[in-house]
Motif scaffolding. Structure first.
Motif, short mmCIF file in Angstrom:
data_model
loop_
_atom_site.label_atom_id
_atom_site.label_comp_id
_atom_site.label_asym_id
_atom_site.label_seq_id
_atom_site.Cartn_x
_atom_site.Cartn_y
_atom_site.Cartn_z
N GLU A 160 0.86 -1.30 0.06
CA GLU A 160 0.00 -0.04 0.03
C GLU A 160 0.66 1.12 -0.10
O GLU A 160 1.74 1.34 1.03
CB GLU A 160 -0.90 -0.06 1.27
CG GLU A 160 -1.96 0.85 1.18
CD GLU A 160 -2.99 0.88 0.30
OE1 GLU A 160 -3.12 -0.19 -0.25
OE2 GLU A 160 -3.91 1.87 -0.28
N PRO A 161 0.58 2.23 -0.94
CA PRO A 161 1.41 3.21 -1.11
C PRO A 161 1.00 4.56 -0.41
O PRO A 161 -0.20 4.71 -0.50
CB PRO A 161 1.64 3.42 -2.58
CG PRO A 161 0.26 3.19 -3.28
CD PRO A 161 -0.17 1.89 -2.23
N PHE A 162 1.78 5.44 0.38
CA PHE A 162 1.37 6.34 1.01
C PHE A 162 2.59 7.51 0.64
O PHE A 162 3.86 7.34 0.68
CB PHE A 162 1.36 6.42 2.55
CG PHE A 162 0.44 5.43 3.07
CD1 PHE A 162 -0.96 5.78 3.29
CD2 PHE A 162 0.99 4.02 3.17
CE1 PHE A 162 -1.79 5.02 3.60
CE2 PHE A 162 -0.18 3.10 3.49
CZ PHE A 162 -1.39 3.35 3.91
N ARG A 166 0.94 12.58 5.34
CA ARG A 166 0.06 11.37 5.24
C ARG A 166 0.39 10.23 6.44
O ARG A 166 0.08 9.17 6.50
CB ARG A 166 -0.06 10.77 4.12
CG ARG A 166 -0.89 11.37 2.98
CD ARG A 166 -2.47 11.25 3.76
NE ARG A 166 -3.36 12.02 2.78
CZ ARG A 166 -3.85 11.30 1.66
NH1 ARG A 166 -3.59 10.20 1.32
NH2 ARG A 166 -4.73 12.21 0.92
N TRP A 202 -0.21 10.26 9.51
CA TRP A 202 -1.34 9.71 10.38
C TRP A 202 -2.24 8.67 9.72
O TRP A 202 -2.61 7.70 10.39
CB TRP A 202 -2.16 10.90 10.42
CG TRP A 202 -3.08 11.39 9.23
CD1 TRP A 202 -2.53 12.32 8.40
CD2 TRP A 202 -4.41 11.00 8.56
NE1 TRP A 202 -3.59 12.51 7.14
CE2 TRP A 202 -4.49 11.63 7.35
CE3 TRP A 202 -5.25 10.16 8.91
CZ2 TRP A 202 -5.42 11.47 6.57
CZ3 TRP A 202 -6.38 9.78 8.16
CH2 TRP A 202 -6.37 10.47 6.92
N MET A 203 -2.23 8.83 8.46
CA MET A 203 -3.02 7.55 7.49
C MET A 203 -2.03 6.30 7.75
O MET A 203 -2.69 5.21 7.67
CB MET A 203 -3.17 8.06 6.15
CG MET A 203 -4.05 7.19 5.66
SD MET A 203 -4.42 7.65 3.72
CE MET A 203 -6.27 8.35 4.01
N ARG A 215 -2.94 4.96 10.96
CA ARG A 215 -4.54 4.31 11.00
C ARG A 215 -4.36 3.01 10.28
O ARG A 215 -5.11 2.20 10.71
CB ARG A 215 -5.27 5.27 10.48
CG ARG A 215 -5.48 6.48 11.13
CD ARG A 215 -6.50 6.26 12.34
NE ARG A 215 -6.73 7.69 12.85
CZ ARG A 215 -8.13 8.00 12.84
NH1 ARG A 215 -9.07 7.67 11.95
NH2 ARG A 215 -8.27 9.39 13.20
N TRP A 216 -3.70 2.94 9.22
CA TRP A 216 -3.39 1.62 8.23
C TRP A 216 -2.82 0.57 9.01
O TRP A 216 -3.45 -0.68 9.08
CB TRP A 216 -2.81 2.11 7.10
CG TRP A 216 -2.70 0.79 5.73
CD1 TRP A 216 -1.96 -0.01 5.73
CD2 TRP A 216 -3.85 0.83 4.95
NE1 TRP A 216 -2.61 -0.86 4.67
CE2 TRP A 216 -3.60 -0.30 4.04
CE3 TRP A 216 -5.05 1.79 4.61
CZ2 TRP A 216 -4.59 -0.61 3.12
CZ3 TRP A 216 -5.71 1.21 3.54
CH2 TRP A 216 -5.59 0.16 2.92
N TRP A 242 -8.55 -0.64 5.53
CA TRP A 242 -9.90 -0.44 5.40
C TRP A 242 -10.65 -0.56 3.88
O TRP A 242 -9.80 -0.40 3.14
CB TRP A 242 -10.33 0.75 6.07
CG TRP A 242 -9.74 1.99 5.30
CD1 TRP A 242 -10.16 2.83 4.42
CD2 TRP A 242 -8.43 2.96 5.95
NE1 TRP A 242 -9.38 3.83 4.23
CE2 TRP A 242 -8.26 3.71 4.99
CE3 TRP A 242 -7.80 2.46 6.99
CZ2 TRP A 242 -7.31 4.78 5.28
CZ3 TRP A 242 -6.74 3.70 7.13
CH2 TRP A 242 -6.38 4.52 6.26
#
Lengths: 200, 200
Positions: free
Chosen positions: B180-182, B187, B189-190, B193-194, B200
């Motif tokens: 999964e790329p961020f 980001r 924070w994301m 959460r991930w 999700w």
């Protein structure tokens, strides 16, 4: 009450859509109001030399994935519309027509139009489709269609876009707290911190 | 233990600098390790058609303001270095030379080099300056200077950059959790959460 917070967005911007459903509840707890300002981002991009994400190789593909992921996170209805992006003149013009008479109704219309486009894939660049989005809010379609065709409303959107560019807006969403600029839906947390602390 | 999280950055990237001082503590609480991967972002930008922020009108000016603001928020030493941006070959090559022997030391060196550039304005593109950043870590300057001049180390950085581009990296920082790329320091924070929710 302090000056309103300015919220700039383009009706064709997914991140503008995501921010639109958060911004008022975020800001109002600080006893500030939010002034919505739809613009034609394409005009701003000409000045800053940017291009729509959809036209950018690799970054554009990442963006599609990020929109899906963000919509799931926010639990907002979402589909990548087709056509995308659009020159969303009709809803932006309708917004200013409504805003002069009833800013609350204008916001409700903007949310309905954004939902129609990004939640249901309906092409709100078509004036009749934009008018349909206003129907549940009892905005007469004939009045809206007449309004968005009027030269002074067309000129108004152009003037608002020019003013936004003048202020330094180059993306959507773009938020000003007093004179402090914040670009991007993923900076709402920073807007909140800024309001909490009065800057840093 | 699950696969390491990949952290791509360019030594000339302010947002990479900001992320570098957060990423390990953020990830390690989820019992995952972080694999640092410096790259030459210029090569990736050629593929994705992007340009350095410093070269972009309006957006570039916003970025300068955002860096100042973010550094104050994070309480990190900060100045906009001159020259900026730089082709940070020397520290990136030195990183891989160290990483093969001691990943922890390589990270400590990377932080020292980033601090030298963004915290003190020293031009780490100059190999001798990059070597100075390693001195407090007892990295012998002569060894570092010899290493960064070796063809296989030069080739290594090129190969790592090519592999990053292949994986879809177009900015700095760029993080992968599994596949999964961020993109972006804002980001993190994301990413958190991930990791908390397993997606999700």
């Amino acid at each position: 009450m302090a000056a309103p917070v300015d919220f700039y967005f383009d009706f064709s911007s997914p991140y503008g859509y995501f921010a639109a459903f958060k911004i008022d509840s975020l800001i109002e707890r600080f006893e500030r109001s939010v002034r919505w300002r739809p613009i034609m981002l394409g005009a701003a991009m000409k000045v800053s030399g940017n291009r729509p994400l959809a036209e950018q190789p690799i970054k554009g593909e990442y963006a599609v994935r990020d929109w899906d992921r963000m919509a799931r996170f926010l639990e907002l209805a979402w589909q990548k519309p087709d056509p995308f992006p659009i020159a969303a003149l009709a809803p932006a013009r309708a917004f200013y027509w409504l805003d002069d008479r009833d800013p609350k109704l204008a916001k409700a219309f903007a949310k309905a139009a954004l939902h129609a486009y990004f939640g249901e894939g309906r092409n709100i660049a078509v004036p009749e489709v934009a008018a349909e989005a206003g129907a549940p809010l009892r905005i007469p379609a004939a009045d809206l269609l007449a309004a968005v065709a009027r030269p002074e409303i067309k000129e108004r959107l152009k003037a608002e876009t020019d003013a936004a560019i003048e202020q330094g807006v180059f993306g959507s969403p773009f938020i000003f707290v007093d004179n402090e600029p914040f670009w991007g839906q993923d900076r709402l947390w920073m807007v909140k911190r800024w309001l909490q602390s009065g800057g840093w």
